[in-house]
Design an enzyme around this catalytic site. Structure first.
Site, PDB file in Angstrom:
ATOM      1  N   ARG A 121      22.205 -49.408  50.788  1.00  0.00           N
ATOM      2  CA  ARG A 121      21.310 -49.425  49.632  1.00  0.00           C
ATOM      3  C   ARG A 121      21.780 -48.437  48.561  1.00  0.00           C
ATOM      4  O   ARG A 121      21.762 -48.733  47.361  1.00  0.00           O
ATOM      5  CB  ARG A 121      19.880 -49.084  50.072  1.00  0.00           C
TER       6      ARG A 121
ATOM      7  N   HIS B  49      22.827 -49.243  44.595  1.00  0.00           N
ATOM      8  CA  HIS B  49      22.202 -48.555  43.471  1.00  0.00           C
ATOM      9  C   HIS B  49      23.227 -47.788  42.642  1.00  0.00           C
ATOM     10  O   HIS B  49      23.031 -47.606  41.434  1.00  0.00           O
ATOM     11  CB  HIS B  49      21.100 -47.615  43.965  1.00  0.00           C
TER      12      HIS B  49
ATOM     13  N   ASN C 297      14.800 -44.886  42.180  1.00  0.00           N
ATOM     14  CA  ASN C 297      15.736 -44.253  43.108  1.00  0.00           C
ATOM     15  C   ASN C 297      15.120 -43.137  43.947  1.00  0.00           C
ATOM     16  O   ASN C 297      15.777 -42.594  44.847  1.00  0.00           O
ATOM     17  CB  ASN C 297      16.946 -43.678  42.342  1.00  0.00           C
TER      18      ASN C 297
ATOM     19  N   HIS D 257      19.381 -57.250  53.367  1.00  0.00           N
ATOM     20  CA  HIS D 257      18.045 -56.955  53.896  1.00  0.00           C
ATOM     21  C   HIS D 257      17.923 -57.299  55.379  1.00  0.00           C
ATOM     22  O   HIS D 257      16.843 -57.174  55.958  1.00  0.00           O
ATOM     23  CB  HIS D 257      16.966 -57.692  53.109  1.00  0.00           C
TER      24      HIS D 257
END
Length: 322
Positions: free
Chosen positions: A61, A65, A93, A193
């Site tokens: 993740r 980002h 974040n 996911h």
């Protein structure tokens, strides 16, 4: 015939979309300057993942980002200063897990002792992500090396650049397309996911809102309501993204969606929309197909807006400019 096969390979191989910046990258970039690079990263992530099994999902993740904003330049790792609010302190974040930052810092410290001022934080994050995905059962894909660390990290630049769990399919497709990804690549990347968890506040409207309730398997929705009953008092409450095999990188995420076992609104809409549903069904039926697509998409993502040469620096600390 041989020419045709070569042409097809050149068209489809993500590592061959080489821009001037990419031409300075290579698979063996640290072969001479830091021979123990790969082993140090591998040892660091192995130890961390054993102690904290959520590290793989957290790092994946964090990598997303980082790359989706300014490119894969480790700008997400920079801390804010009295003069600048950094990316990591943008609202979206704030929930990034500390274990992901920690594994990169640990690898950086070890690499600085072995090869001072040689390995970028951006390369550490890219390789750590790949190795952790592979460690928990996912595909191994190539990661070109030689990235430099970015010199810009501003929280004000983040809004609208990262996917949110409440987005519609059209918004998701548009966001990924703005970064050069097709619908099929978008669905493959959403397969991330298959590991990790989400906080109750990110999907609470769905399990308590009647209009969205029908998207969930009824029993699953009831269990989510129980698990998240106290989320307003305890914002840390969370649920695994894939309730069937939460710590294994596989295609179960896609198998869950037709059964109403998706967790986020952005998960459900992938199956309900005709543009994305064929790829959900394809990956649900064939894990090897998903792994191949995910690996290629990750190779492509890892090259997004990379900095090389004088475009960046090799930070001595990942959380601060030199």
């Amino acid at each position: 015939m041989a020419f045709l096969v070569l042409l097809i390979f050149l068209i489809t191989s993500p590592l061959l979309f080489i821009t001037p910046s990419h031409s300075q990258l290579s698979l063996d970039y640290y072969h001479k300057s830091c021979p123990p690079f790969s082993q140090i990263v591998q040892d660091t992530i192995t130890n961390k993942q054993i102690i904290t099994p959520t590290t793989a999902a957290a790092t994946l993740r964090l990598f997303f980002h980082d790359c989706f904003l300014n490119g894969c330049d480790a700008s997400i790792l920079l801390s804010s200063t009295p003069f600048n609010s950094a990316e990591r302190d943008a609202d979206i974040n704030l929930s990034l897990p500390g274990d992901a930052f920690d594994v990169v810092v640990r690898a950086k410290i070890a690499l600085e002792l072995a090869c001072p001022s040689t390995v970028s934080c951006a390369d550490i994050l890219a390789v750590a992500t790949r190795d952790l995905v592979s460690m928990v059962g996912g595909p191994y894909y190539n990661v070109l090396l030689g990235r430099k660390d970015g010199r810009v990290s501003e929280a004000s630049h983040v809004e609208g650049k990262l996917p949110r769990p409440t987005m519609s399919v059209s918004q998701i497709i548009q966001l990924f397309a703005s970064n050069g990804f097709s619908i099929q690549e978008t669905v493959a990347l959403c397969g991330a996911h298959t590991i990790g968890f989400s906080h109750c506040k990110e999907f609470s409207s769905g399990i308590y809102n009647y209009s969205e309730y029908s998207q969930y398997n009824p029993r699953f929705a009831q269990e989510l309501q129980k698990a998240c009953a106290e989320y307003q008092k305890n914002p840390t409450l969370s649920v695994f993204n894939d309730i069937m095999t939460p710590n294994k990188f596989d295609n179960m995420y896609f198998q869950n969606l037709p059964k109403g076992l998706g967790l986020l609104r952005s998960d459900h809409v992938l199956y309900s929309d005709s543009r994305t549903r064929p790829f959900v069904e394809m990956y649900a039926a064939d894990q090897n197909n998903f792994f191949e697509a995910f690996g290629k998409a990750m190779e492509k993502l890892s090259l997004y807006k990379v900095k090389t040469g004088t475009q960046g620096e090799i930070r001595r600390r990942c959380d601060a400019f030199n």
